[in-house]
Scaffold this motif. Structure first.
Motif, PDB file in Angstrom:
ATOM      1  N   GLU A  20     -20.241  86.118  74.341  1.00 16.79           N
ATOM      2  CA  GLU A  20     -20.683  87.464  74.667  1.00 16.79           C
ATOM      3  C   GLU A  20     -19.910  88.529  73.904  1.00 16.79           C
ATOM      4  O   GLU A  20     -18.724  88.358  73.642  1.00 16.79           O
ATOM      5  CB  GLU A  20     -20.531  87.704  76.172  1.00 16.79           C
ATOM      6  CG  GLU A  20     -19.083  87.746  76.678  1.00 16.79           C
ATOM      7  CD  GLU A  20     -18.465  86.379  76.965  1.00 16.79           C
ATOM      8  OE1 GLU A  20     -19.097  85.362  76.622  1.00 16.79           O
ATOM      9  OE2 GLU A  20     -17.355  86.340  77.536  1.00 16.79           O
TER      10      GLU A  20
ATOM     11  N   HIS B 110     -27.157  84.469  80.750  1.00 14.35           N
ATOM     12  CA  HIS B 110     -25.706  84.405  80.977  1.00 14.35           C
ATOM     13  C   HIS B 110     -24.969  85.384  80.062  1.00 14.35           C
ATOM     14  O   HIS B 110     -24.193  86.225  80.521  1.00 14.35           O
ATOM     15  CB  HIS B 110     -25.226  82.972  80.727  1.00 14.35           C
ATOM     16  CG  HIS B 110     -23.767  82.760  80.973  1.00 14.35           C
ATOM     17  ND1 HIS B 110     -23.281  82.262  82.148  1.00 14.35           N
ATOM     18  CD2 HIS B 110     -22.679  82.990  80.191  1.00 14.35           C
ATOM     19  CE1 HIS B 110     -21.964  82.195  82.094  1.00 14.35           C
ATOM     20  NE2 HIS B 110     -21.565  82.626  80.902  1.00 14.35           N
TER      21      HIS B 110
ATOM     22  N   HIS C 124     -23.024  89.163  80.861  1.00 11.01           N
ATOM     23  CA  HIS C 124     -21.637  89.446  80.477  1.00 11.01           C
ATOM     24  C   HIS C 124     -21.477  90.853  79.891  1.00 11.01           C
ATOM     25  O   HIS C 124     -20.360  91.372  79.853  1.00 11.01           O
ATOM     26  CB  HIS C 124     -21.170  88.441  79.423  1.00 11.01           C
ATOM     27  CG  HIS C 124     -20.559  87.188  79.965  1.00 11.01           C
ATOM     28  ND1 HIS C 124     -19.678  87.172  81.032  1.00 11.01           N
ATOM     29  CD2 HIS C 124     -20.652  85.893  79.547  1.00 11.01           C
ATOM     30  CE1 HIS C 124     -19.275  85.923  81.245  1.00 11.01           C
ATOM     31  NE2 HIS C 124     -19.859  85.133  80.367  1.00 11.01           N
TER      32      HIS C 124
ATOM     33  N   GLU D 263     -16.774  84.379  84.912  1.00  9.91           N
ATOM     34  CA  GLU D 263     -17.621  83.308  84.399  1.00  9.91           C
ATOM     35  C   GLU D 263     -18.467  82.668  85.506  1.00  9.91           C
ATOM     36  O   GLU D 263     -19.634  82.359  85.302  1.00  9.91           O
ATOM     37  CB  GLU D 263     -16.782  82.235  83.703  1.00  9.91           C
ATOM     38  CG  GLU D 263     -16.198  82.678  82.371  1.00  9.91           C
ATOM     39  CD  GLU D 263     -17.252  83.039  81.327  1.00  9.91           C
ATOM     40  OE1 GLU D 263     -18.448  82.779  81.536  1.00  9.91           O
ATOM     41  OE2 GLU D 263     -16.865  83.604  80.288  1.00  9.91           O
TER      42      GLU D 263
ATOM     43  N   TYR E  53     -16.602  77.752  86.063  1.00  5.72           N
ATOM     44  CA  TYR E  53     -18.010  78.108  85.839  1.00  5.72           C
ATOM     45  C   TYR E  53     -18.857  77.552  86.987  1.00  5.72           C
ATOM     46  O   TYR E  53     -19.536  78.284  87.691  1.00  5.72           O
ATOM     47  CB  TYR E  53     -18.525  77.486  84.546  1.00  5.72           C
ATOM     48  CG  TYR E  53     -18.071  78.152  83.274  1.00  5.72           C
ATOM     49  CD1 TYR E  53     -18.876  79.090  82.647  1.00  5.72           C
ATOM     50  CD2 TYR E  53     -16.859  77.813  82.685  1.00  5.72           C
ATOM     51  CE1 TYR E  53     -18.485  79.683  81.458  1.00  5.72           C
ATOM     52  CE2 TYR E  53     -16.459  78.403  81.503  1.00  5.72           C
ATOM     53  CZ  TYR E  53     -17.277  79.336  80.891  1.00  5.72           C
ATOM     54  OH  TYR E  53     -16.887  79.913  79.728  1.00  5.72           O
TER      55      TYR E  53
HETATM   56 ZN    ZN Z   1     -19.733  83.072  80.076  1.00  2.00          ZN
END
Ligand code: ZN
Length: 610
Positions: free
Chosen positions: A257, A294, A298, A328, A398
């Motif tokens: 990201e 995802h 971010h 995360e 995660y």
């Molecule tokens: Zn990530």
């Protein structure tokens, strides 16, 4: 005339100016020239970052600098190396120029890559940081490789243009070094797609051997997804434009990201085929959409709402935080949640993805010894440096982090009687730590989320005290009450009805005609028999083990049966008695028949368009 520069004043030189040229694509070499207008007295120091934000491991990018020299007004200036990534130039009264080459042959999203097909770099791999001048304006002149072969090359980056045309070579600007390294650059003959989301122009630059695929469908799906996230945090988006730098390969997967872009890797097979529009999106395509979701999420959560330890980053060493499970883990929760909320995934597809995460977390013994807060803190030496013992010693911040987010979301919804959710907490964090300090991308005051403030911020946003559950779920190793929380939304956790199968309680790795133990589960059958990771399996009860026959060999036994295993450890044959364990049946999440109306409504609010 107060407050403005006198007219006709000599144009001030840019404090730090780079020129980067793919000087020998076949040798994977970029040449970089950095001009420092006013080097610091006593000798300017320059350093390359030891890591790249978003990937929490010391990578020592400076190891790829293969030649470096300094000069001032055409006179050589001596450079002294102070440590693995820092150089000090001798004092000079006038501008300093440092020229170096960078070897770029890392195919990941984290570094730099160059051949005659394309060039890609993160600033952390190529731009030496002029220490002490990081907050001054920076400029970079992007040059194409020389020769007719490269005349079609273009540029995809979110660095703001100075004199460069959009997608062209030329000069780009950055407010400071932090911005300079947060806009990766792709150069080559990429395929460019465009779409708008919530009024913000977005681009996808596909590079690599791109298959025939339904690009318009990806554009349309990403437009829905991005608009939903901008809407979630509230317009305006914290960027003027956004670019997905997407490398397509046979089996690529991953992303990193950045503040207005992301570098992605996807497999060709994940891109939707033309004519596939009817019916549900394929699992592979949903995996790609989940990755996009995802990295895009971010943009708010970690690029702008940051842990205090990252505000600002210290690029020379590890930046320790116990909060990666928030940055995360929560991002991993919302990535797939946005797919179902926008209708890109069906509810059944979403629940299947959740079930897989539940199984992945449950299969690791590491969750019983390490908390996700500890896993966050030790990411630099554990999660990012996995070995054969990782499943026994490490929990993923995660995966378990996403389940903690799920539990917190359902817990807040229950405790507040549906009036609040984790969504409220995210928007509160955005207002407090994100929007306030990053409006217009001006480099203003920066404040990160302090380790101890998370529960209080959630309580302020939702009225629900989560301090006790956060202590148990994130800072402790308690099992998560997923089944109980699912009940409140009319869901039940079920096990696949398939007959339990016999297991060695080990992960196997095959290569050629060999089957080895890759990891041995602590407390499992192989562990009890004294087998170790790396052991080469030779025979079970005297019958030879080969990769194609392994499953059939084991299928003849039931859990609890005793077998004799012959294996080589290095070059020594060993024979072990082993009592077979049981494979765990896959989790299924199913809607409870005749669930209360209230539970069904709560599920609709949770998974619905919001
Ligand atoms: Zn990530």
């Amino acid at each position: 005339m107060t407050g403005s520069l006198p007219r006709g004043h000599a144009k001030l030189p840019v404090p730090v100016r780079y020129r980067i040229t793919p000087v020998d694509p076949a040798a994977h070499l970029f040449e970089v020239v950095v001009d420092i207008a006013e080097p610091l007295a006593g000798g300017q120091q320059l350093a390359l970052p030891a890591w790249i934000p978003g990937s929490y491991m010391i990578r020592e990018f400076a190891r790829h600098i293969v030649a470096i020299a300094a000069e001032s007004e055409r006179q050589a200036v001596s450079l002294t190396k102070l440590d693995k990534h820092t150089w000090q130039a001798a004092h000079c009264d006038r501008s300093l120029r440092v020229t170096y080459r960078v070897y770029a042959w890392d195919p990941s999203v984290r570094a730099a890559h160059l051949d005659d097909g394309h060039g890609f770099f993160n600033g952390t791999s190529v731009f030496l940081r002029a220490i002490g001048l990081e907050d001054r304006p920076h400029e970079v002149d992007l040059r194409p490789p020389a020769g007719r072969t490269y005349r079609d090359w273009r540029v995809a980056t979110t660095l703001p243009e100075k004199d460069a045309p959009r997608h062209g070579f030329g000069t780009y600007v950055a407010d400071d070094y932090d911005a300079l390294i947060d806009h990766p650059v792709e150069m080559g003959t990429f395929r460019l797609e465009r779409f708008d989301a919530a009024g913000v122009p977005h681009e996808i630059a596909y590079t690599g051997a791109i298959p025939h695929f339904d690009a318009a469908r990806v554009d349309a799906d990403l437009a829905v997804l991005c608009a939903a996230q901008i809407d979630f945090f509230g317009s305006p988006a914290p960027f003027d434009r956004y670019v997905f730098l997407t490398a397509v390969s046979g089996d690529g997967y991953g992303g990193l990201e950045h503040r207005a872009s992301t570098a992605l890797q996807t497999s060709r097979d994940a891109l939707p085929a033309v004519g596939e529009r009817d019916g549900e999106r394929s699992t592979g395509y949903l995996t790609f959409l989940g990755l996009v979701s995802h990295e895009y999420f971010h943009s708010w959560n970690v690029k702008r709402i940051k842990p205090a330890a990252f505000a600002p980053y210290d690029l020379s060493r590890e930046n320790y935080t116990s909060l990666l499970w928030v940055f995360e883990g929560f991002t991993s929760y919302y990535d797939d949640l946005f797919l179902v909320r926008t209708g890109l995934a069906t509810e059944a597809q979403y629940l299947a993805m959740l079930a897989k995460t539940i199984d992945d977390v449950a299969s690791g013994v590491g969750r019983t010894t390490q908390s996700i807060a500890e896993s966050s803190f030790d990411a630099w030496v554990k999660y990012y440096r996995q070995d054969e013992n990782t499943p026994n010693a490490v929990v993923s911040y995660y995966k378990k982090g996403s389940l903690v987010a799920l539990c917190l979301d359902l817990y807040i919804r229950e405790q507040s009687r549906g009036r609040a959710s984790l969504d409220h907490a995210m928007r509160h964090l955005w207002e407090r730590y994100g929007r306030r300090f990053y409006a217009g991308e001006r480099r203003a005051q920066r404040q990160g989320l302090a380790e101890q403030d998370f529960a209080a911020e959630v309580a302020e946003a939702t009225g629900v005290d989560v301090s006790d559950v956060v202590a148990r779920w994130a800072y402790g190793t308690d099992e998560l009450p997923i089944a109980a929380l699912f009940e409140r939304v009319g869901l039940a956790v079920d096990r696949d009805a398939a007959k339990p199968a016999a297991s060695l309680d080990a992960k196997l790795a095959t290569a050629g005609n060999e089957t080895r133990l890759a990891t041995v589960t602590l407390g499992g059958a192989a562990h009890a028999a004294g087998l170790a990771a790396g052991d080469l399996l030779v025979a079970i009860d005297g019958l030879r083990v080969t990769p194609p026959r392994m499953a059939a060999l084991l299928a003849r036994y039931r859990p609890g049966d005793a077998v004799t295993i012959a294996a080589f450890r290095n070059d020594v044959l060993t024979t072990r008695k082993l009592t077979l364990g049981t494979t765990v049946a896959a989790t299924r999440i199913v809607a409870t028949p005749k669930a209360a109306r209230r539970a069904v409504d709560a599920r609709r609010r949770w998974l619905g368009p919001g």
